[in-house]
Structure formats: structure tokens, C-alpha cells
Design an enzyme around this catalytic site. Structure first.
Site, PDB file in Angstrom:
ATOM      1  N   HIS A 104       0.844  -1.199   0.000  1.00 29.28           N
ATOM      2  CA  HIS A 104       0.000   0.000   0.000  1.00 29.28           C
ATOM      3  C   HIS A 104       0.871   1.238   0.000  1.00 29.28           C
ATOM      4  O   HIS A 104       1.999   1.225   0.483  1.00 29.28           O
ATOM      5  CB  HIS A 104      -0.934   0.013   1.215  1.00 29.28           C
ATOM      6  CG  HIS A 104      -0.228  -0.171   2.518  1.00 29.28           C
ATOM      7  ND1 HIS A 104       0.196  -1.393   2.967  1.00 29.28           N
ATOM      8  CD2 HIS A 104       0.135   0.728   3.463  1.00 29.28           C
ATOM      9  CE1 HIS A 104       0.784  -1.249   4.140  1.00 29.28           C
ATOM     10  NE2 HIS A 104       0.778   0.029   4.467  1.00 29.28           N
ATOM     11  N   HIS A 106       0.768   5.101   1.397  1.00 30.84           N
ATOM     12  CA  HIS A 106       0.084   6.103   2.215  1.00 30.84           C
ATOM     13  C   HIS A 106       0.041   7.424   1.457  1.00 30.84           C
ATOM     14  O   HIS A 106       1.062   7.873   0.923  1.00 30.84           O
ATOM     15  CB  HIS A 106       0.856   6.368   3.514  1.00 30.84           C
ATOM     16  CG  HIS A 106       0.887   5.225   4.469  1.00 30.84           C
ATOM     17  ND1 HIS A 106       0.039   5.137   5.540  1.00 30.84           N
ATOM     18  CD2 HIS A 106       1.655   4.119   4.513  1.00 30.84           C
ATOM     19  CE1 HIS A 106       0.298   4.032   6.211  1.00 30.84           C
ATOM     20  NE2 HIS A 106       1.275   3.391   5.609  1.00 30.84           N
TER      21      HIS A 106
END
Ligand code: AMP
Ligand code: ZN
Length: 141
Positions: A104, A106
Site C-alpha cells: 500500500h 500512504h
């Protein structure tokens, strides 16, 4: 297209709709949603729909897709929230601060003095040591 999944992974559960999220955006390969422990208002995550833990194992086209989604979310946050700065952060391994082993990025709006501990003060390195590591990296590219 089918992607690898991990039944125990919190982001795989969100991708599968088995856990709720504040969804922002979705395409064939990625999903973006709000981080529920935001460091600042607007803190969001862009994730791959497949379960690839880290940058060294995700296919390059999937990583590119996550980056595209992160950019879209960052642009919206910069337009709507007008932060003073913006970090895109992607952690690999617990030493790097990764708590969810599902790749992922941020999207992290920043303010001066917000105390998010990502910033460091640059100090000159040892040129011989830098060159030696560059040689090692080049040999692996
Ligand atoms: P990292 O520490 O880089 O692996 O980032 C994982 C992020 O996922 C953290 O910022 C958590 O706050 C966030 N997070 C964990 N569980 C959830 C969830 N169920 N919904 C939204 N964000 C989450
Ligand atoms: Zn996963």
C-alpha cells in the site's frame, strides 16, 4: 483478472468487501480508502487488489497501478484540503514501519510542525562508502 489473496489479511478483507472501509476510488487492480488511524486529516491508502506484501514481489504493472491511484487521491487531497505538504509513503518490513503486509501507499497530507516523524536532516555521507554501495546495486540491476 484474479489476484493472489490471503484470508487473514485485513486489506484483502477490505478488497473482498468483508470488512468496511471509507472507499474513495476503485479500479480493476487497486482500491483507495481512508486510513482509520490518520496522522493528519485526509490520510488515505492506495492498495493493490492482490496480496503482494512488499515492493520486491509485486508485479511492476500492479505497483504502477497503485502509484496511479495514490496520485489521483493525492491530487484530490491537495485540491480539497490544501495541506502545506504531501508525503507518499510505502513501507516494506517492520523495520521500515510496515504493519500490514499487503502493499500500500500512504497518501499523507502534511502541515508544518505536525510532528509526523518521517523527516530527517540530511548530512553528507562518506563518498567512498556511497560509491561502494552504488557498485553493489548496479551489479544487481
Ligand atoms: P503500514 O504501517 O505502513 O503497514 O500501514 C498500515 C496502515 O493501515 C496504518 O496506517 C493503519 O492505520 C492502517 N489500517 C489498518 N487497518 C485498517 C483498516 N481496517 N482500515 C483502514 N486503515 C487501516
Ligand atoms: Zn492482503
Amino acid at each position: 483478472m484474479s489476484h493472489p489473496t490471503d484470508a487473514d489479511c485485513v486489506f484483502c478483507k477490505i478488497v473482498a468487501g468483508k470488512l468496511p472501509c471509507f472507499k474513495l476510488l476503485e479500479d480493476e487492480s487497486t482500491l483507495a480508502f481512508m486510513d482509520i488511524n490518520p496522522v493528519n486529516p485526509g490520510h488515505a491508502l492506495a492498495v493493490a487488489k492482490g496480496h503482494w506484501p512488499t515492493v520486491d514481489v509485486i508485479p511492476a504493472d500492479m505497483l504502477a497501478a497503485v502509484a496511479r491511484t495514490a496520485q489521483q487521491v493525492a491530487k484530490a487531497a491537495m485540491k480539497v484540503l490544501a495541506p502545506e505538504g504531501m508525503n507518499l509513503v510505502q513501507a516494506n518490513g517492520s523495520a521500515a514501519g510496515q504493519s500490514v503486509p499487503h502493499l500500500h501507499i500512504h497518501v499523507m497530507p502534511r502541515r508544518v510542525g505536525d510532528d509526523v516523524s518521517l523527516n530527517w536532516t540530511p548530512a553528507p555521507g562518506d563518498m567512498k562508502a556511497i560509491e561502494a554501495v552504488a557498485d553493489k546495486l548496479r551489479a544487481a540491476l
